[in-house]
Every structure is written in C-alpha cells, then in structure tokens.
Scaffold this active site. Structure first.
Site, PDB file in Angstrom:
ATOM      1  N   GLY A  11      19.986 -37.137  10.252  1.00  0.00           N
ATOM      2  CA  GLY A  11      18.827 -37.443  11.211  1.00  0.00           C
ATOM      3  C   GLY A  11      19.290 -37.579  12.795  1.00  0.00           C
ATOM      4  O   GLY A  11      20.435 -37.767  13.256  1.00  0.00           O
ATOM      5  N   ARG A  72      19.261 -31.253   7.262  1.00  0.00           N
ATOM      6  CA  ARG A  72      20.093 -31.813   6.047  1.00  0.00           C
ATOM      7  C   ARG A  72      20.109 -30.646   5.059  1.00  0.00           C
ATOM      8  O   ARG A  72      19.375 -30.196   4.560  1.00  0.00           O
ATOM      9  CB  ARG A  72      19.438 -33.097   5.118  1.00  0.00           C
ATOM     10  CG  ARG A  72      19.240 -34.326   6.415  1.00  0.00           C
ATOM     11  CD  ARG A  72      18.795 -35.485   5.500  1.00  0.00           C
ATOM     12  NE  ARG A  72      18.757 -36.561   6.232  1.00  0.00           N
ATOM     13  CZ  ARG A  72      17.901 -37.283   6.758  1.00  0.00           C
ATOM     14  NH1 ARG A  72      16.743 -36.850   6.685  1.00  0.00           N
ATOM     15  NH2 ARG A  72      17.946 -38.542   7.676  1.00  0.00           N
ATOM     16  N   ASP A 103      28.318 -39.808   7.402  1.00  0.00           N
ATOM     17  CA  ASP A 103      29.583 -39.345   6.620  1.00  0.00           C
ATOM     18  C   ASP A 103      29.329 -38.539   5.670  1.00  0.00           C
ATOM     19  O   ASP A 103      30.395 -37.722   5.210  1.00  0.00           O
ATOM     20  CB  ASP A 103      30.135 -40.912   6.079  1.00  0.00           C
ATOM     21  CG  ASP A 103      29.000 -41.539   5.356  1.00  0.00           C
ATOM     22  OD1 ASP A 103      27.939 -41.057   5.480  1.00  0.00           O
ATOM     23  OD2 ASP A 103      29.263 -42.610   4.758  1.00  0.00           O
ATOM     24  N   THR A 126      24.225 -42.055  13.926  1.00  0.00           N
ATOM     25  CA  THR A 126      23.048 -42.302  12.881  1.00  0.00           C
ATOM     26  C   THR A 126      22.403 -43.797  13.585  1.00  0.00           C
ATOM     27  O   THR A 126      23.284 -44.657  13.775  1.00  0.00           O
ATOM     28  CB  THR A 126      23.421 -42.523  11.398  1.00  0.00           C
ATOM     29  OG1 THR A 126      22.459 -43.121  10.794  1.00  0.00           O
ATOM     30  CG2 THR A 126      24.610 -43.136  11.261  1.00  0.00           C
ATOM     31  N   ASP A 128      21.206 -45.710  11.913  1.00  0.00           N
ATOM     32  CA  ASP A 128      21.482 -46.783  10.628  1.00  0.00           C
ATOM     33  C   ASP A 128      22.652 -47.600  10.846  1.00  0.00           C
ATOM     34  O   ASP A 128      22.971 -48.606  10.508  1.00  0.00           O
ATOM     35  CB  ASP A 128      21.864 -46.205   9.456  1.00  0.00           C
ATOM     36  CG  ASP A 128      20.400 -45.399   8.979  1.00  0.00           C
ATOM     37  OD1 ASP A 128      19.431 -45.571   9.706  1.00  0.00           O
ATOM     38  OD2 ASP A 128      20.413 -44.510   8.161  1.00  0.00           O
ATOM     39  N   ASP A 130      25.713 -47.321   9.782  1.00  0.00           N
ATOM     40  CA  ASP A 130      26.161 -47.615   8.699  1.00  0.00           C
ATOM     41  C   ASP A 130      27.576 -46.707   8.080  1.00  0.00           C
ATOM     42  O   ASP A 130      27.684 -46.304   6.987  1.00  0.00           O
ATOM     43  CB  ASP A 130      25.234 -47.397   7.453  1.00  0.00           C
ATOM     44  CG  ASP A 130      24.809 -45.889   7.436  1.00  0.00           C
ATOM     45  OD1 ASP A 130      25.008 -45.115   8.267  1.00  0.00           O
ATOM     46  OD2 ASP A 130      24.123 -45.609   6.333  1.00  0.00           O
ATOM     47  N   ARG A 172      17.906 -47.296   6.082  1.00  0.00           N
ATOM     48  CA  ARG A 172      18.093 -46.996   4.812  1.00  0.00           C
ATOM     49  C   ARG A 172      18.611 -48.150   4.178  1.00  0.00           C
ATOM     50  O   ARG A 172      17.751 -49.034   3.838  1.00  0.00           O
ATOM     51  CB  ARG A 172      19.190 -45.833   4.677  1.00  0.00           C
ATOM     52  CG  ARG A 172      18.833 -44.702   3.850  1.00  0.00           C
ATOM     53  CD  ARG A 172      19.951 -43.543   3.866  1.00  0.00           C
ATOM     54  NE  ARG A 172      19.699 -42.532   4.859  1.00  0.00           N
ATOM     55  CZ  ARG A 172      18.928 -41.652   4.538  1.00  0.00           C
ATOM     56  NH1 ARG A 172      18.240 -41.204   3.290  1.00  0.00           N
ATOM     57  NH2 ARG A 172      18.574 -40.530   5.452  1.00  0.00           N
TER      58      ARG A 172
HETATM   59  O1  F6P Z   1      19.697 -41.812   8.543  1.00  0.00           O
HETATM   60  C1  F6P Z   1      18.508 -42.172   9.516  1.00  0.00           C
HETATM   61  C2  F6P Z   1      17.136 -42.404   9.149  1.00  0.00           C
HETATM   62  O2  F6P Z   1      16.314 -42.408  10.234  1.00  0.00           O
HETATM   63  C3  F6P Z   1      16.989 -43.410   8.188  1.00  0.00           C
HETATM   64  O3  F6P Z   1      16.942 -44.891   8.788  1.00  0.00           O
HETATM   65  C4  F6P Z   1      15.694 -43.285   7.281  1.00  0.00           C
HETATM   66  O4  F6P Z   1      15.745 -43.786   6.176  1.00  0.00           O
HETATM   67  C5  F6P Z   1      15.681 -41.908   7.188  1.00  0.00           C
HETATM   68  O5  F6P Z   1      16.723 -41.195   8.154  1.00  0.00           O
HETATM   69  C6  F6P Z   1      14.562 -40.809   7.342  1.00  0.00           C
HETATM   70  O6  F6P Z   1      14.668 -39.880   7.021  1.00  0.00           O
HETATM   71  P1  F6P Z   1      13.783 -38.552   7.119  1.00  0.00           P
HETATM   72  O7  F6P Z   1      13.763 -38.469   8.796  1.00  0.00           O
HETATM   73  O8  F6P Z   1      14.236 -37.470   6.500  1.00  0.00           O
HETATM   74  O9  F6P Z   1      12.523 -39.009   7.038  1.00  0.00           O
END
Ligand code: F6P
Length: 319
Positions: A11, A72, A103, A126, A128, A130, A172
């Site tokens: 992300g 990703r 990570d 990130t 998050d 986390d 997440r």
């Molecule tokens: O990891 C960052 C994040 O924004 C999370 O908070 C969220 O759950 C996820 O990515 C959303 O992923 P995507 O952009 O693939 O929908």
C-alpha cells in the site's frame, strides 16, 4: 561509482514521494548513482529500472502516493522470478536496494538477500502502523490528519441533526489509526480488533447521556473488527434510539499532501537507509523507537508479532 536503487511495495503512503526526492539527493551527495524501480517488485522482474537525477524528483515533495508506483507482487514470492530480478540488477551493476514497504516486502527481500546477496534496507511504510520493532511507519501522520479532518467535518453535520456517526478507518487487523483518532477527535466509542468489546455495556450510559441532552455520537471503528460498521449503526438505532449513518473513510486515508512530520521522517529514514548500506549493513530495517532510529535485523522485525502500544490500549478502557 556505486549504484543504488529504491522501490515502493504494498500500500502506498503519503511520504513516499518526499522519500524518493531525498533518496536521489542524498545518493548523489554520497557519490552514488541512484536508480528507480517502477511498480515494486513487479518492476524488478520486468526490468522497469531507470537511472535518475535531480530533474526526476522536482515538484514531488508535496504529492501523496508514489511517483514510481507500487504493487503487491505475487511473482516475487517465486524463485524463478527472483532469479530474473537478480539478472536485471546485475545488468545495471546494482547491489544495494532500499525498499519502502511493510514486513511482507521485507521478508521477500530477506529471501532475495539469502539467495543472491543483494544488500537491502527496509523503510517501514504503511498507514496501518503495524510493523513490529518500530513505533512509527512512514505515512501514519498524514493518514491520521486525513482522518481528523474527516471526523471534524462529520461532527459539523452530526451536531446539526441528532445522529450517531459510525466512522470506519483502515488499518487491516490493527486498530492504531482508529484508536489514536478516537482519542484525538473526541469520539464517544472506539472499537478495534485488539480489544474485546460488548456494546451492551454502553447502553445504559449512552441512553442517559441522551436524556441529559446529548444530540449526537461519534463512533470510530477499525475495519478489522468482527461486526460491520452497518451493524454498529443499527445498534445505535435499535438500542440507543438515535438515527445513525456510516462513513467509510476508505482510501482517502492513503492520499493527501504529506504532513511536515512525514516529510521529515521520510528524510531521516532515507538518510539512515543510505548510511546503513554504505556502512555494510546487509539486511536491516530502520526502526524508530523512543530512543531514536536504530537498525534492526529483518528476522527480529518480520518474525515478531506487532502489538499495539499498551499505554494506548489503557486509554481505550477509559473512553
Ligand atoms: O495496508 C494498507 C491498507 O491501506 C490497509 O489499511 C487496507 O486494509 C489495505 O491496505 C487496502 O488494500 P488495497 O489498497 O489493496 O485495497
């Protein structure tokens, strides 16, 4: 001249562009030739790697997202594609890589280092927040400020009607964004995956507050909790007797002009990353803790489970 590359993985966060700008500047100051890898590990495999200079990063410091793209990558989990990535790096004589990501991305790089000896430094990035071992990940401050602005705006309309607003944040399985936002934006309720909750415990109190003149409620909930935000809104309607609405903040939290704090952290993270690679740190992650920046091993970071700060969790109990 030694060559060094940077890529973004997972992300995107606001702060990546300031990091890219400083990467180019600080590499050149250190006599290194900087390269961008576009679209994360996918670009490493597809050879989307370009030599860059000052002109490539002019005018990006104030922009969210990442000008070099992120991804990703499923293919990078397979050895055959990591071998291709190594060939691409060898052709350009690049043996140092900075990875802005989470990570999962660092684990991928660890395997790559063990197979092919490409030195890397991870910069935790990130919204998050986390990642184990670091108290701060790039992009978190900007995301918190986006959430703050949204909640402040919602408060205006919530107070004009008599309504409960259930505001859903990203994160997440981590409740950091929701909890910090609830504490700093004056929410009445905060639900996160790390803390058990029982809505019925709030019923008596919330009803009494309404009898005493409360007009509206702000509830901040993390996307990782077991109930949907709509279920929480229905609980307000059915059990507290207040009309309710849901606001899912979604990807707005990942965008926006990077805050001063994220720009400064981007600067520092990149400084440490380049200094680390030049002093022969081979597979480290730059972590930020109360004692400042430190280099931690990828094993320590990737194999330890992230835990939400206990002090913050205690504050949740008092909400
Ligand atoms: O990891 C960052 C994040 O924004 C999370 O908070 C969220 O759950 C996820 O990515 C959303 O992923 P995507 O952009 O693939 O929908």
């Amino acid at each position: 001249m030694k060559n060094i590359a940077i890529l973004c993985s997972g992300g995107d966060v606001s702060g990546m562009n300031p990091a890219l700008k400083h990467f180019v500047e600080y590499s050149l100051q250190n006599g290194l030739t900087p390269y961008f890898v576009y679209d994360g590990f996918e670009g490493l495999i597809d050879n989307k790697i370009d030599k860059v200079s000052h002109k490539h990063v002019s005018g990006i410091i104030n922009r969210g997202g990442t000008m070099i793209g992120s991804a990703r990558s499923k293919r990078f989990t397979l050895k055959e594609f990591r071998d291709i990535a190594k060939k691409n790096l060898d052709a350009l004589n690049i043996d140092m890589l900075i990875v802005l990501g989470g990570d999962g991305s660092f684990k991928g790089m660890d395997i790559f280092y063990k197979e092919h000896g490409v030195k890397f430094c991870g910069v935790p990035s990130t919204i998050d927040n986390d990642i184990s071992g670091t108290e701060y990940c790039l992009g978190v401050d900007t995301a918190l400020n986006v959430i703050k602005d949204s909640i402040d705006n919602i408060r205006d309309t919530a107070s004009s009607f008599s309504r409960a607003f259930v505001i859903e944040t990203m994160g997440r399985n981590c409740g950091y964004l929701a909890l910090v936002s609830a504490l700093t934006c004056g929410a009445e309720l905060c639900l996160i995956p790390e803390a058990e909750h029982n809505l019925s415990e709030h019923e008596k109190d919330f009803k009494k507050q309404m009898q005493n003149g409360r007009r509206y409620f702000i509830a901040v909930v993390s996307e990782g909790i077991k109930e949907s935000s709509q279920e929480i809104a229905s609980w307000f309607e059915e059990n507290i007797g207040v009309e309710s609405r849901v606001a899912v903040l979604g990807h707005t939290q990942r965008g926006g002009n990077p805050t001063t704090y994220d720009r400064l952290m981007a600067y520092k993270f990149v400084n440490y990353a380049i200094d680390g690679l030049l002093s022969d740190k081979t597979k480290s992650v730059i972590c930020y803790t109360k004692s400042g920046f430190e280099y931690k091993s990828i094993d320590e970071v990737a194999n330890t489970k992230y835990r939400l700060d206990s002090e913050l969790l205690n504050y949740l109990k008092r909400l």
